[in-house]
Design an enzyme around this catalytic site. Sequence first.
Site, PDB file in Angstrom:
ATOM      1  N   GLU A 338       0.838  -1.195   0.000  1.00  0.00           N
ATOM      2  CA  GLU A 338       0.000   0.000   0.000  1.00  0.00           C
ATOM      3  C   GLU A 338       0.876   1.249   0.000  1.00  0.00           C
ATOM      4  OE1 GLU A 338      -4.062  -1.496   2.290  1.00  0.00           O
ATOM      5  OE2 GLU A 338      -2.667  -0.185   3.337  1.00  0.00           O
ATOM      6  N   CYS A 339       0.666   2.116  -0.974  1.00  0.00           N
ATOM      7  CA  CYS A 339       1.298   3.434  -1.053  1.00  0.00           C
ATOM      8  C   CYS A 339       2.824   3.340  -1.063  1.00  0.00           C
ATOM      9  CB  CYS A 339       0.784   4.329   0.064  1.00  0.00           C
ATOM     10  SG  CYS A 339       0.986   6.090  -0.279  1.00  0.00           S
ATOM     11  N   ALA A 340       3.472   3.441   0.079  1.00  0.00           N
ATOM     12  CA  ALA A 340       4.926   3.304   0.122  1.00  0.00           C
ATOM     13  C   ALA A 340       5.349   1.964  -0.458  1.00  0.00           C
ATOM     14  CB  ALA A 340       5.427   3.444   1.553  1.00  0.00           C
ATOM     15  N   LEU A 342       3.794   0.245  -2.757  1.00  0.00           N
ATOM     16  CA  LEU A 342       3.671   0.329  -4.210  1.00  0.00           C
ATOM     17  C   LEU A 342       4.921   0.939  -4.826  1.00  0.00           C
ATOM     18  CD1 LEU A 342       1.977   0.353  -6.894  1.00  0.00           C
ATOM     19  CD2 LEU A 342       1.172   2.618  -6.184  1.00  0.00           C
ATOM     20  N   SER A 430      -1.207  -0.783  -4.492  1.00  0.00           N
ATOM     21  CA  SER A 430      -1.939   0.424  -4.862  1.00  0.00           C
ATOM     22  C   SER A 430      -1.584   1.545  -3.901  1.00  0.00           C
ATOM     23  CB  SER A 430      -3.451   0.182  -4.834  1.00  0.00           C
ATOM     24  OG  SER A 430      -3.922   0.124  -3.502  1.00  0.00           O
TER      25      SER A 430
END
Length: 451
Positions: A338-340, A342, A430
């Site tokens: 998630e985020c980082a 990704l 994502s």
Amino acid sequence: MVTPAVVVAAPSSGSGKTTIATGLMGALARTGGAAGGVAPFKVGPDYIDPGYHALATGRPGRNLDPVLCGEHRVAPLYRHGAAGAGIAVVEGVMGLFDGRITADGRTQGIGSTADVAESLGAPVVLVVDARGHSQSLAALLAGFATYRPGIAIAGVVLNRVSSARHERVLRDACAQAGLEAVGAVPGAGALEVPARHLGLIPAAERGQDAVDAVGAMTDLVARHVDVERVRELARPVADGPAWSPVDEVSAVPARPTVALAGGPAFSFGYAEHEELLAAAGATVRRFDPLTDPLPDGASAAVFPGGFPEVYAEKLSSNVVLREQVRRLVADGGIVHAECAGLLYLAESLDGAPMCGVVPGAAEFTPRLRLGYRDAVALTDNALFRAGERVTGHEFHRTRLAGSPTPAWGWHDADRRPETDGHVAPGVHSSYLHVHPAGYPEVAERLVRAAK
């Protein structure tokens, strides 16, 4: 008996409620005023404040977010996180009545500090930035006290008071509004926690500096707030069953090893995530991608949010781990990012080579993307089924080219369709943060796929 709670809120962002809430947690814990310790909570999706709360109390900082978890889970999650504590302090988000904003600019009416306080039946201590206020503060306080039935403002902390005379005027204004001033805190700019592009710098990155900052907040509140009176104002929340991870998932007997990334670059996570993975039968092993290899025997890896852009070169220099992640995916393992995470799985981040599991180069941008997203899964994968809907949170200043197999789709504020993330065999990645307690089946699916 349900642990009594007090909610620390403010009329608006920037009033100093994080300093007061963290200092109050530390002061209550330091005095031993609550047998069993102090349970810390934060309203909303914020990952940074709970890190400071954990330092102040010695207990995991937890979030209460009606948007991400559902209003019906707020009180059970509170009871789970507060179990065994003598008192709980809940730090609010933004202004007391500020909730989620819809695409048409109207509040959706959920997610505010007031919503959480009402769900818990907990009293509110209002932190007011006193700069520029005088007798007219009485009108502001009277408005907050009567604006919404069911919200009990039990006391006021006057923050950033300029002088003894200023304090007397403000205390008189509180009395005129029928509210008790439980503290008057002078301006203390030196206590402000350093910030950068996404807000405060996480405690996990600051080491001893974070410990010292929390100590200074605790000292400040202990000197200028009637901590004993605040404890007296706390009230037990509505009784009922506590949220339990073992009731949310079924255990997988194979007990696969799931590697959970942490450390300074991956500090955005929820305590319930590890609890759900363990309840689903995983042996969870934490590691720091800045320095560590993948834990032995891991058949799945989870990379939560954080600040990889700050540590891009150091992450890149851990060549062993990057190769292990590529090999894990090639061998049929499971990776959830998630985020980082990704960004770490991308081919590169600001020019520094990353894992190369997700196609495209990521880069830092000046644009902030922030807010709740109502998303639908676009592709079947190990964790989500195509067509499943979730509400998550997006919070970043980076950009990664779109994937031919995106994880999510949603509409932006102008109703334009957007896609996000990348799905491949064994990989779900994502920008969207999804609270595990809101979708516990995802943890079980991950563990089942990992075995």
